[in-house]
Motif scaffolding. Structure first.
Motif, short mmCIF file in Angstrom:
data_model
loop_
_atom_site.label_atom_id
_atom_site.label_comp_id
_atom_site.label_asym_id
_atom_site.label_seq_id
_atom_site.Cartn_x
_atom_site.Cartn_y
_atom_site.Cartn_z
N ARG A 263 0.85 -1.19 0.00
CA ARG A 263 0.00 0.00 0.00
C ARG A 263 0.88 1.24 0.00
N LYS A 264 0.77 2.18 -0.89
CA LYS A 264 -0.14 2.12 -1.99
C LYS A 264 0.62 2.42 -3.26
N VAL A 265 0.97 1.32 -3.93
CA VAL A 265 1.72 1.38 -5.18
C VAL A 265 0.74 1.16 -6.31
N CYS A 266 0.67 2.09 -7.25
CA CYS A 266 -0.28 1.91 -8.35
C CYS A 266 0.19 2.69 -9.57
N THR A 267 -0.38 2.33 -10.71
CA THR A 267 -0.08 3.05 -11.96
C THR A 267 -0.97 4.28 -12.09
N GLU A 268 -1.97 4.37 -11.22
CA GLU A 268 -2.91 5.50 -11.29
C GLU A 268 -3.18 6.01 -9.88
N ASN A 269 -3.78 7.17 -9.82
CA ASN A 269 -4.17 7.76 -8.54
C ASN A 269 -5.59 8.30 -8.71
N CYS A 270 -6.52 7.37 -8.88
CA CYS A 270 -7.89 7.73 -9.28
C CYS A 270 -8.58 8.58 -8.22
N VAL A 271 -9.40 9.51 -8.69
CA VAL A 271 -10.10 10.37 -7.73
C VAL A 271 -11.08 9.58 -6.87
N PHE A 272 -11.50 8.41 -7.36
CA PHE A 272 -12.51 7.65 -6.62
C PHE A 272 -11.90 6.50 -5.81
N CYS A 273 -10.57 6.44 -5.74
CA CYS A 273 -9.93 5.26 -5.13
C CYS A 273 -10.34 5.11 -3.66
N GLN A 274 -10.74 3.91 -3.32
CA GLN A 274 -11.16 3.66 -1.94
C GLN A 274 -10.02 3.15 -1.07
N ARG B 65 -4.80 7.55 -1.26
CA ARG B 65 -3.95 8.22 -2.24
C ARG B 65 -2.77 7.32 -2.62
N THR B 66 -2.42 7.31 -3.90
CA THR B 66 -1.26 6.54 -4.35
C THR B 66 0.00 7.25 -3.89
N THR B 67 0.84 6.55 -3.15
CA THR B 67 2.07 7.19 -2.67
C THR B 67 3.24 6.87 -3.60
N GLY C 202 -6.74 -5.75 -4.82
CA GLY C 202 -6.21 -5.31 -3.52
C GLY C 202 -5.78 -3.87 -3.50
N SER C 203 -4.56 -3.63 -3.00
CA SER C 203 -4.15 -2.25 -2.69
C SER C 203 -3.63 -1.47 -3.88
N GLY C 204 -3.55 -2.06 -5.04
CA GLY C 204 -3.01 -1.35 -6.20
C GLY C 204 -3.30 -2.16 -7.45
N GLU C 205 -2.52 -1.94 -8.50
CA GLU C 205 -2.76 -2.63 -9.76
C GLU C 205 -1.99 -3.97 -9.76
N SER D 291 -8.24 -5.60 -12.84
CA SER D 291 -7.14 -4.72 -13.26
C SER D 291 -7.69 -3.38 -13.72
N ASN D 292 -6.87 -2.34 -13.59
CA ASN D 292 -7.30 -1.06 -14.17
C ASN D 292 -6.99 -1.01 -15.66
N GLY D 293 -6.36 -2.04 -16.18
CA GLY D 293 -6.10 -2.15 -17.62
C GLY D 293 -4.91 -1.35 -18.11
S1 SF4 Z 1 -6.08 0.96 -6.81
FE1 SF4 Z 1 -7.53 1.07 -8.52
S2 SF4 Z 1 -8.90 2.76 -8.01
FE2 SF4 Z 1 -7.09 2.94 -6.68
S3 SF4 Z 1 -5.71 4.33 -7.78
FE3 SF4 Z 1 -5.14 2.26 -8.37
S4 SF4 Z 1 -6.35 1.87 -10.22
FE4 SF4 Z 1 -7.25 3.62 -9.25
#
Ligand code: SF4
Length: 313
Positions: A30-41, A44-46, A82-85, A111-113
């Motif tokens: 938490r929280k590694v992701c390719t995106e930082n979506c405004v709706f992410c539950q 915030r992606t760090t 889970g916690s990211g992509e 996946s967020n694709g």
């Molecule tokens: S975990 Fe999913 S919803 Fe959250 S920032 Fe990443 S892609 Fe977006």
């Protein structure tokens, strides 16, 4: 639940409307992701990056899974989420193959694709029985606004990657569309999204809206159930919408101003308005009649669907 406090990578199984019982596997810190979506539950992606690597040790994930199976637990699906992509994990395909090798449970990849433009990611994703990808934008600008991607990730890459996955993947491809007030809920925007979703020839479309407060400093509210019901048939196949626990009050109790305000934001079908209140269409017609008489609301037919809209003053 997993019933085992030592579980670090597994969570659940949780009942899922579409998967039955689903055991989650979390491959991202938490929280590694390719995106930082405004709706992410998740929050915030760090660490916002496209980097693929063994973010958590594969051997530890598989050992935990094996212990879970050996303890006699059961599920319908093992789901990478889970916690990211999950496709950021360079060995997510090994997890899918490992589960398949036990031959007991089906697998799903949520996946967020965003990395499907990489051939190796598509190859590995194709190991799953079900892949769900997200498509909630229609162009570069909307993609950046809603998903706030890592540098190097563009809408074009996302869409072309998801299209290429569809070509290669023989399993069930589901597409999730997240509608957010003020971001992608105008009729022309939703139609543009529906057009791009159709290009993926999905087996199912799941439409959703934000159900919890979004991130601090970001205003992106949920859209109404009536809007989701109105636009669901614009998708091919018709989008499935979430089960709403609370019904809206009966039509006769809708306050004039709130109703006109709702219709000013989106024209809505009479059938959807009725359904969201668990009422008959006749009750909606009756409720709208005085507003139509006062020139505040108009009902028009589009493609055989009767739509109510506010009349601007
Ligand atoms: S975990 Fe999913 S919803 Fe959250 S920032 Fe990443 S892609 Fe977006």
């Amino acid at each position: 639940m997993s019933g085992n406090p030592s579980c670090r990578y597994l969570f659940g199984p949780v009942p899922s409307r579409r998967l039955g019982l689903s055991l989650g596997v979390d491959l991202n810190p938490r929280k590694v992701c390719t995106e930082n979506c405004v709706f992410c539950q998740v929050g915030r992606t760090t660490e916002l990056t496209l980097e693929r690597k063994e973010w958590v040790p594969l051997s530890a994930v598989l050992a935990e899974y094996d212990r879970w199976v050996a303890a006699g637990n059961t599920t319908d699906y093992v789901t990478l989420s889970g916690s990211g992509e999950p496709t950021m994990h360079s060995k997510f395909g090994d997890v899918l193959r490992h589960v398949r090798a036990t031959g007991r449970f089906r697998t799903a990849l949520l996946s967020n694709g965003s990395l499907m433009w990489m051939p190796e990611v598509r190859r590995e994703a194709s190991e799953a029985d079900v892949v769900k990808v997200t498509l909630s934008a229609w162009d570069e600008e909307s993609f950046r606004r809603i998903h706030r991607p890592a540098p190097g990730l563009t809408f074009r890459r996302l869409l072309e990657g998801e299209q290429a996955l569809r070509e290669a993947f023989a399993g069930s491809l589901w597409v999730e569309v997240m509608l957010l007030a003020g971001f992608n809920d105008a009729p022309d925007q939703i139609r543009a999204i529906a057009e791009r979703v159709a290009s993926l020839r999905p087996d199912a479309v799941h439409m959703n809206t934000s159900t919890r407060p979004v991130q601090t400093g970001v205003t992106a509210g949920r859209v109404s159930e009536a809007l989701l019901r109105t636009v669901a048939p614009w998708f091919e196949p018709v989008a499935e919408i979430p089960v709403f626990s609370g019904r809206s009050p009966p039509p006769e109790a809708w306050p004039d101003d709130e109703l006109v305000d709702l219709l000013a934001r989106h024209p809505l079908s009479l059938a959807a308005l009725a359904e969201s209140a668990g009422a008959e269409v006749e009750a909606v017609e009756k409720r709208l009649a005085p507003l139509i008489g006062a020139g505040r609301v108009a009902v028009e037919e589009h493609d055989g669907v009767r739509m109510a809209r506010a009349v601007s003053a």
